[in-house]
Scaffold this motif. Structure first.
Motif, PDB file in Angstrom:
ATOM      1  N   LYS A 173      -9.511  -8.921   0.303  1.00 42.38           N
ATOM      2  CA  LYS A 173      -9.180  -8.624   1.698  1.00 42.38           C
ATOM      3  C   LYS A 173      -7.872  -9.305   2.095  1.00 42.38           C
ATOM      4  O   LYS A 173      -7.453 -10.282   1.470  1.00 42.38           O
ATOM      5  CB  LYS A 173     -10.318  -9.090   2.605  1.00 42.38           C
ATOM      6  CG  LYS A 173     -11.610  -8.333   2.359  1.00 42.38           C
ATOM      7  CD  LYS A 173     -12.706  -8.851   3.236  1.00 42.38           C
ATOM      8  CE  LYS A 173     -13.994  -8.100   2.940  1.00 42.38           C
ATOM      9  NZ  LYS A 173     -15.131  -8.663   3.667  1.00 42.38           N
ATOM     10  N   HIS A 195      -5.337   2.051  -4.925  1.00 47.74           N
ATOM     11  CA  HIS A 195      -3.934   2.474  -4.843  1.00 47.74           C
ATOM     12  C   HIS A 195      -3.343   2.409  -6.254  1.00 47.74           C
ATOM     13  O   HIS A 195      -2.597   1.475  -6.569  1.00 47.74           O
ATOM     14  CB  HIS A 195      -3.159   1.558  -3.884  1.00 47.74           C
ATOM     15  CG  HIS A 195      -3.914   1.295  -2.606  1.00 47.74           C
ATOM     16  ND1 HIS A 195      -4.497   0.070  -2.334  1.00 47.74           N
ATOM     17  CD2 HIS A 195      -4.196   2.100  -1.558  1.00 47.74           C
ATOM     18  CE1 HIS A 195      -5.104   0.136  -1.152  1.00 47.74           C
ATOM     19  NE2 HIS A 195      -4.934   1.355  -0.661  1.00 47.74           N
ATOM     20  N   ASP A 250      -0.771  -8.486   2.230  1.00 50.23           N
ATOM     21  CA  ASP A 250      -0.720  -7.181   2.888  1.00 50.23           C
ATOM     22  C   ASP A 250      -1.831  -7.096   3.942  1.00 50.23           C
ATOM     23  O   ASP A 250      -2.732  -7.935   3.983  1.00 50.23           O
ATOM     24  CB  ASP A 250      -0.890  -6.076   1.831  1.00 50.23           C
ATOM     25  CG  ASP A 250      -0.470  -4.697   2.319  1.00 50.23           C
ATOM     26  OD1 ASP A 250       0.172  -4.607   3.386  1.00 50.23           O
ATOM     27  OD2 ASP A 250      -0.780  -3.715   1.634  1.00 50.23           O
ATOM     28  N   ASP A 251      -1.771  -6.078   4.802  1.00 50.84           N
ATOM     29  CA  ASP A 251      -2.826  -5.898   5.803  1.00 50.84           C
ATOM     30  C   ASP A 251      -3.875  -4.881   5.342  1.00 50.84           C
ATOM     31  O   ASP A 251      -4.680  -4.415   6.139  1.00 50.84           O
ATOM     32  CB  ASP A 251      -2.226  -5.501   7.158  1.00 50.84           C
ATOM     33  CG  ASP A 251      -1.401  -4.230   7.086  1.00 50.84           C
ATOM     34  OD1 ASP A 251      -1.308  -3.629   6.002  1.00 50.84           O
ATOM     35  OD2 ASP A 251      -0.849  -3.837   8.129  1.00 50.84           O
ATOM     36  N   THR A 252      -3.877  -4.558   4.047  1.00 51.37           N
ATOM     37  CA  THR A 252      -4.832  -3.634   3.444  1.00 51.37           C
ATOM     38  C   THR A 252      -5.516  -4.342   2.277  1.00 51.37           C
ATOM     39  O   THR A 252      -4.895  -5.143   1.593  1.00 51.37           O
ATOM     40  CB  THR A 252      -4.106  -2.372   2.920  1.00 51.37           C
ATOM     41  OG1 THR A 252      -3.392  -1.783   4.009  1.00 51.37           O
ATOM     42  CG2 THR A 252      -5.071  -1.365   2.346  1.00 51.37           C
ATOM     43  N   HIS A 297      -6.949  -4.797  -1.466  1.00 48.44           N
ATOM     44  CA  HIS A 297      -6.487  -4.348  -2.777  1.00 48.44           C
ATOM     45  C   HIS A 297      -7.374  -4.938  -3.868  1.00 48.44           C
ATOM     46  O   HIS A 297      -8.199  -5.808  -3.592  1.00 48.44           O
ATOM     47  CB  HIS A 297      -5.035  -4.789  -3.010  1.00 48.44           C
ATOM     48  CG  HIS A 297      -4.060  -4.195  -2.047  1.00 48.44           C
ATOM     49  ND1 HIS A 297      -3.650  -2.893  -2.124  1.00 48.44           N
ATOM     50  CD2 HIS A 297      -3.425  -4.741  -0.972  1.00 48.44           C
ATOM     51  CE1 HIS A 297      -2.795  -2.645  -1.140  1.00 48.44           C
ATOM     52  NE2 HIS A 297      -2.642  -3.754  -0.420  1.00 48.44           N
ATOM     53  N   VAL A 317       0.814  -1.215   0.000  1.00 45.03           N
ATOM     54  CA  VAL A 317       0.000   0.000   0.000  1.00 45.03           C
ATOM     55  C   VAL A 317       0.852   1.271   0.000  1.00 45.03           C
ATOM     56  O   VAL A 317       0.413   2.324  -0.427  1.00 45.03           O
ATOM     57  CB  VAL A 317      -0.979  -0.010   1.205  1.00 45.03           C
ATOM     58  CG1 VAL A 317      -0.236   0.188   2.512  1.00 45.03           C
ATOM     59  CG2 VAL A 317      -2.061   1.029   1.022  1.00 45.03           C
TER      60      VAL A 317
END
Length: 153
Positions: A117, A139, A90-92, A94, A62
């Motif tokens: 998620k 993003h 990732d912890d975000t 996309h 991110v």
């Protein structure tokens, strides 16, 4: 008096025949034909590749300037690695969104249906050669490319 009855029966029979033919044509063009033409014939080897190709959305993707899709310029081969899976490490959340609309003749439209998620994945079975650029919609600095080509073997 038998003359009007037979012409009446003839008219009703003709109407029934036309209604039956019309219903058959509607069924054929609305249900049978689209289903039979919906997907092209694709070889079994392409539909069931020998392995899955993994592209990771890496931790910290991110943050602009960090690595994001790894490998970033992926190369998949039909019959070997044409089933591609994007895994969000990732912890975000996309997305995998094509730069331009792309529809595979067999698998349909490419692109994750909404966000992926953390810990989830999106997979797509490529059945045709293509070069496809994609990005993350929330993003847009996150960009990747995948080239799908025929095996040289």
């Amino acid at each position: 008096m038998s003359s009007p009855t037979s012409s009446h029966a003839y008219g009703i029979g003709l109407i029934a025949l036309l209604v039956g033919l019309s219903a058959s044509v509607v069924f054929y063009t609305s249900f049978y034909l689209p289903e039979s033409l919906a997907k092209p014939s694709v070889s079994h080897a392409i539909l069931e590749p020998t392995e899955e190709f993994i592209i990771e959305i890496v931790p910290g993707a991110v943050i602009e300037g960090n690595e994001n899709y790894v490998p970033n310029k992926a190369e998949a081969l039909l019959t070997f690695t044409n089933k591609v899976k994007w895994v969000n490490m990732d912890d975000t959340a996309h997305t995998v969104t094509p730069d331009h609309r792309y529809a595979d003749g067999y698998s349909g439209d490419f692109g994750s249906p909404g966000v992926i998620k953390p810990g989830d994945s999106y997979e797509f079975l490529f059945t045709e050669e293509t070069v496809l650029n994609y990005f993350c919609q929330p993003h847009p600095w996150m960009k990747g490319e995948i080239t799908v080509s025929k095996s040289r073997f």
